[in-house]
Write a protein that holds these residues in place. Structure first.
Motif, PDB file in Angstrom:
ATOM      1  N   LEU A   1      -0.452  40.484  -4.472  1.00 42.79           N
ATOM      2  CA  LEU A   1      -1.721  41.268  -4.357  1.00 42.79           C
ATOM      3  C   LEU A   1      -1.889  42.600  -5.287  1.00 42.79           C
ATOM      4  O   LEU A   1      -0.891  43.418  -4.644  1.00 42.79           O
ATOM      5  CB  LEU A   1      -2.463  41.335  -2.960  1.00 42.79           C
ATOM      6  CG  LEU A   1      -2.641  40.059  -2.148  1.00 42.79           C
ATOM      7  CD1 LEU A   1      -2.772  40.399  -0.769  1.00 42.79           C
ATOM      8  CD2 LEU A   1      -3.760  39.413  -2.506  1.00 42.79           C
TER       9      LEU A   1
ATOM     10  N   PRO B   1      -7.869  38.756  -6.069  1.00 46.73           N
ATOM     11  CA  PRO B   1      -7.528  37.631  -5.649  1.00 46.73           C
ATOM     12  C   PRO B   1      -6.082  37.390  -5.355  1.00 46.73           C
ATOM     13  O   PRO B   1      -5.858  36.208  -4.690  1.00 46.73           O
ATOM     14  CB  PRO B   1      -8.266  36.519  -6.433  1.00 46.73           C
ATOM     15  CG  PRO B   1      -8.155  37.561  -7.975  1.00 46.73           C
ATOM     16  CD  PRO B   1      -8.488  38.860  -7.540  1.00 46.73           C
TER      17      PRO B   1
ATOM     18  N   LEU C   1       3.626  46.327   1.207  1.00 50.81           N
ATOM     19  CA  LEU C   1       3.418  47.221   0.189  1.00 50.81           C
ATOM     20  C   LEU C   1       4.992  47.244  -0.633  1.00 50.81           C
ATOM     21  O   LEU C   1       5.881  47.512  -0.042  1.00 50.81           O
ATOM     22  CB  LEU C   1       3.181  48.531   0.335  1.00 50.81           C
ATOM     23  CG  LEU C   1       2.876  49.765  -0.564  1.00 50.81           C
ATOM     24  CD1 LEU C   1       1.934  49.293  -1.319  1.00 50.81           C
ATOM     25  CD2 LEU C   1       2.755  50.835  -0.290  1.00 50.81           C
TER      26      LEU C   1
ATOM     27  N   PHE D   1      -6.727  40.670   9.545  1.00 54.36           N
ATOM     28  CA  PHE D   1      -5.195  41.660   9.660  1.00 54.36           C
ATOM     29  C   PHE D   1      -5.908  42.830   9.985  1.00 54.36           C
ATOM     30  O   PHE D   1      -6.653  43.595   9.714  1.00 54.36           O
ATOM     31  CB  PHE D   1      -4.914  41.677   8.136  1.00 54.36           C
ATOM     32  CG  PHE D   1      -4.297  40.252   7.524  1.00 54.36           C
ATOM     33  CD1 PHE D   1      -5.031  39.603   6.923  1.00 54.36           C
ATOM     34  CD2 PHE D   1      -2.877  39.753   7.761  1.00 54.36           C
ATOM     35  CE1 PHE D   1      -4.494  38.288   6.253  1.00 54.36           C
ATOM     36  CE2 PHE D   1      -2.528  39.075   7.314  1.00 54.36           C
ATOM     37  CZ  PHE D   1      -3.286  37.895   6.751  1.00 54.36           C
TER      38      PHE D   1
ATOM     39  N   GLN E   1      -9.751  33.775  -1.358  1.00 53.99           N
ATOM     40  CA  GLN E   1     -10.602  35.181  -1.415  1.00 53.99           C
ATOM     41  C   GLN E   1      -9.587  36.365  -1.230  1.00 53.99           C
ATOM     42  O   GLN E   1      -8.499  36.301  -0.671  1.00 53.99           O
ATOM     43  CB  GLN E   1     -11.673  35.568  -0.512  1.00 53.99           C
ATOM     44  CG  GLN E   1     -12.656  34.230  -0.693  1.00 53.99           C
ATOM     45  CD  GLN E   1     -13.905  34.790  -1.329  1.00 53.99           C
ATOM     46  OE1 GLN E   1     -14.337  35.712  -1.327  1.00 53.99           O
ATOM     47  NE2 GLN E   1     -14.782  33.659  -1.545  1.00 53.99           N
ATOM     48  N   GLY E   2      -9.904  37.442  -1.979  1.00 54.55           N
ATOM     49  CA  GLY E   2      -9.131  38.619  -1.382  1.00 54.55           C
ATOM     50  C   GLY E   2      -9.418  39.264  -0.070  1.00 54.55           C
ATOM     51  O   GLY E   2     -10.226  38.869   0.375  1.00 54.55           O
TER      52      GLY E   2
ATOM     53  N   TYR F   1       0.989  44.595  -3.491  1.00 54.46           N
ATOM     54  CA  TYR F   1       1.657  44.157  -2.250  1.00 54.46           C
ATOM     55  C   TYR F   1       2.083  42.532  -2.583  1.00 54.46           C
ATOM     56  O   TYR F   1       1.860  41.798  -3.336  1.00 54.46           O
ATOM     57  CB  TYR F   1       0.411  43.709  -1.160  1.00 54.46           C
ATOM     58  CG  TYR F   1      -0.301  45.192  -0.737  1.00 54.46           C
ATOM     59  CD1 TYR F   1      -1.127  45.821  -1.294  1.00 54.46           C
ATOM     60  CD2 TYR F   1       0.359  45.624   0.447  1.00 54.46           C
ATOM     61  CE1 TYR F   1      -2.009  46.970  -1.009  1.00 54.46           C
ATOM     62  CE2 TYR F   1      -0.179  46.684   0.937  1.00 54.46           C
ATOM     63  CZ  TYR F   1      -1.145  47.551   0.277  1.00 54.46           C
ATOM     64  OH  TYR F   1      -1.873  48.654   0.880  1.00 54.46           O
TER      65      TYR F   1
ATOM     66  N   PHE G   1       0.514  46.291   7.446  1.00 53.86           N
ATOM     67  CA  PHE G   1      -0.236  45.301   7.837  1.00 53.86           C
ATOM     68  C   PHE G   1       0.493  44.380   9.059  1.00 53.86           C
ATOM     69  O   PHE G   1       1.616  44.164   9.065  1.00 53.86           O
ATOM     70  CB  PHE G   1      -0.812  44.354   6.883  1.00 53.86           C
ATOM     71  CG  PHE G   1      -1.862  44.892   5.870  1.00 53.86           C
ATOM     72  CD1 PHE G   1      -1.392  45.474   4.843  1.00 53.86           C
ATOM     73  CD2 PHE G   1      -2.963  44.504   6.162  1.00 53.86           C
ATOM     74  CE1 PHE G   1      -2.014  45.873   3.831  1.00 53.86           C
ATOM     75  CE2 PHE G   1      -4.015  44.765   5.191  1.00 53.86           C
ATOM     76  CZ  PHE G   1      -3.554  45.753   3.890  1.00 53.86           C
ATOM     77  N   GLY G   2      -0.494  43.979   9.895  1.00 51.86           N
ATOM     78  CA  GLY G   2       0.132  42.972  10.866  1.00 51.86           C
ATOM     79  C   GLY G   2       0.152  41.694  10.420  1.00 51.86           C
ATOM     80  O   GLY G   2      -0.210  41.547   9.293  1.00 51.86           O
ATOM     81  N   ALA G   3       0.774  40.615  11.212  1.00 54.01           N
ATOM     82  CA  ALA G   3       0.884  39.366  10.521  1.00 54.01           C
ATOM     83  C   ALA G   3      -0.218  38.365  10.590  1.00 54.01           C
ATOM     84  O   ALA G   3      -0.260  37.401   9.873  1.00 54.01           O
ATOM     85  CB  ALA G   3       2.071  38.529  11.481  1.00 54.01           C
TER      86      ALA G   3
ATOM     87  N   GLN H   1       2.710  38.921  -0.142  1.00 50.58           N
ATOM     88  CA  GLN H   1       2.120  38.471   0.873  1.00 50.58           C
ATOM     89  C   GLN H   1       3.039  37.250   1.176  1.00 50.58           C
ATOM     90  O   GLN H   1       2.668  35.987   0.411  1.00 50.58           O
ATOM     91  CB  GLN H   1       0.634  38.154   1.106  1.00 50.58           C
ATOM     92  CG  GLN H   1       0.198  37.779   2.508  1.00 50.58           C
ATOM     93  CD  GLN H   1      -1.376  37.694   2.625  1.00 50.58           C
ATOM     94  OE1 GLN H   1      -1.922  37.662   1.601  1.00 50.58           O
ATOM     95  NE2 GLN H   1      -1.767  37.569   3.753  1.00 50.58           N
TER      96      GLN H   1
ATOM     97  N   GLY I   1       2.233  33.141   6.263  1.00 46.88           N
ATOM     98  CA  GLY I   1       2.266  33.309   7.499  1.00 46.88           C
ATOM     99  C   GLY I   1       2.634  34.994   7.913  1.00 46.88           C
ATOM    100  O   GLY I   1       2.698  35.423   8.975  1.00 46.88           O
ATOM    101  N   GLN I   2       2.550  35.815   6.841  1.00 49.73           N
ATOM    102  CA  GLN I   2       2.840  37.215   7.187  1.00 49.73           C
ATOM    103  C   GLN I   2       1.617  37.881   6.500  1.00 49.73           C
ATOM    104  O   GLN I   2       0.676  37.407   5.683  1.00 49.73           O
ATOM    105  CB  GLN I   2       4.079  37.896   6.568  1.00 49.73           C
ATOM    106  CG  GLN I   2       5.077  36.844   7.108  1.00 49.73           C
ATOM    107  CD  GLN I   2       6.599  37.299   6.375  1.00 49.73           C
ATOM    108  OE1 GLN I   2       6.762  38.345   5.670  1.00 49.73           O
ATOM    109  NE2 GLN I   2       7.751  36.623   6.499  1.00 49.73           N
ATOM    110  N   GLY I   3       1.659  39.316   6.946  1.00 53.64           N
ATOM    111  CA  GLY I   3       0.512  40.205   6.325  1.00 53.64           C
ATOM    112  C   GLY I   3       1.136  40.778   4.978  1.00 53.64           C
ATOM    113  O   GLY I   3       2.541  40.487   4.806  1.00 53.64           O
ATOM    114  N   PRO I   4       0.399  41.267   4.251  1.00 61.15           N
ATOM    115  CA  PRO I   4       0.969  42.049   2.873  1.00 61.15           C
ATOM    116  C   PRO I   4       1.808  42.922   3.109  1.00 61.15           C
ATOM    117  O   PRO I   4       1.571  43.644   4.255  1.00 61.15           O
ATOM    118  CB  PRO I   4      -0.515  42.478   2.204  1.00 61.15           C
ATOM    119  CG  PRO I   4      -1.558  41.762   3.042  1.00 61.15           C
ATOM    120  CD  PRO I   4      -1.187  41.270   4.324  1.00 61.15           C
TER     121      PRO I   4
END
Lengths: 115, 113
Positions: free
Chosen positions: B91, B106, B45, A90, A42-43, B35, A105-107, B37, B40-43
């Protein structure tokens, strides 16, 4: 520079137990703060956000978060976890600038829920 | 209300090949974000559009990545040539205005072999 730290890579809680996910940020002024949830396939979905005002913010799905300026924290809480809450969470910090809005964003913290 | 649409959902290419991703934001949303991603990491930008203009592409590797939003609606993100480290989920998100709630698609999972 803005940064976000989520100290816990993963957390396991029992269904029905309370939950707290930690988030610390670094930013010179009062930032815009967000929590997102990402379920498999999912997004990302916004749970809640803080811009100003009351430091205790209510979100969707029974989540809340508290902004603590003195601790540079924005921890996410839920009093009773459901199995469907298993997902990746997140924390993010944002700020306007240059005509746009930059979000960092955090990890992420992966939440496992056990029966 | 229809959400953010992205295609393809999955793509596997060899290094040095090119690839393009497409995003259709929510109708009426002026701000569009891409973005990256990594697992194991956040998105992170890559680029932000306000209508059809770029407002932030400071983290876009411009030697290989490009993006456009010609009519202020749909957007495409291209990688040419791809490297192994480009393997990630890409994303797309949109919002009514900068700082507004971002709605995410998605994603497109890219694997570079």
């Amino acid at each position: 520079a803005q940064s976000v730290t989520q100290p816990d890579i993963h957390i396991t809680v029992s269904e029905g137990a309370s939950l707290e996910l930690r988030c610390n940020y670094s930013y010179g002024a009062t930032p815009y703060l967000f929590w997102y949830v990402q379920s498999p396939g999912q997004g990302l979905q916004l749970l809640l956000k803080y811009f100003s005002g009351d430091t205790l913010v209510q979100g969707i799905k029974g989540f809340e978060a508290e902004f603590k300026r003195s601790q540079s924290s924005f921890n996410l809480r839920k009093p009773s976890v459901h199995w469907s809450d298993a997902a990746e969470y997140f924390c993010a910090v944002g700020a306007p600038g240059g005509g746009g809005f930059k979000t960092i964003f955090g990890a992420g913290t992966r939440l496992f829920v056990k029966a | 209300e229809a959400g953010v649409a992205q295609s393809p959902r999955y793509k596997i290419i060899e290094k040095r090949q090119s690839v393009a991703f497409w995003c259709n934001p929510i109708s009426g949303h002026a701000t569009l974000y891409w973005y990256q991603q990594i697992l194991g990491q956040g998105p992170k930008l890559l680029i932000q559009f306000q209508n059809n203009g770029v407002v932030d592409d400071s983290q876009l590797p411009k030697d290989r990545f490009s993006a456009e939003r010609l009519k202020g609606v749909d957007s495409t993100l291209k990688i040419q040539p791809a490297k192994l480290e480009d393997s990630a989920v890409y994303l797309c998100a949109s919002s009514l205005e900068p700082g507004g709630e971002q709605y995410f698609g998605p994603g497109t999972r890219l694997t570079v072999t």
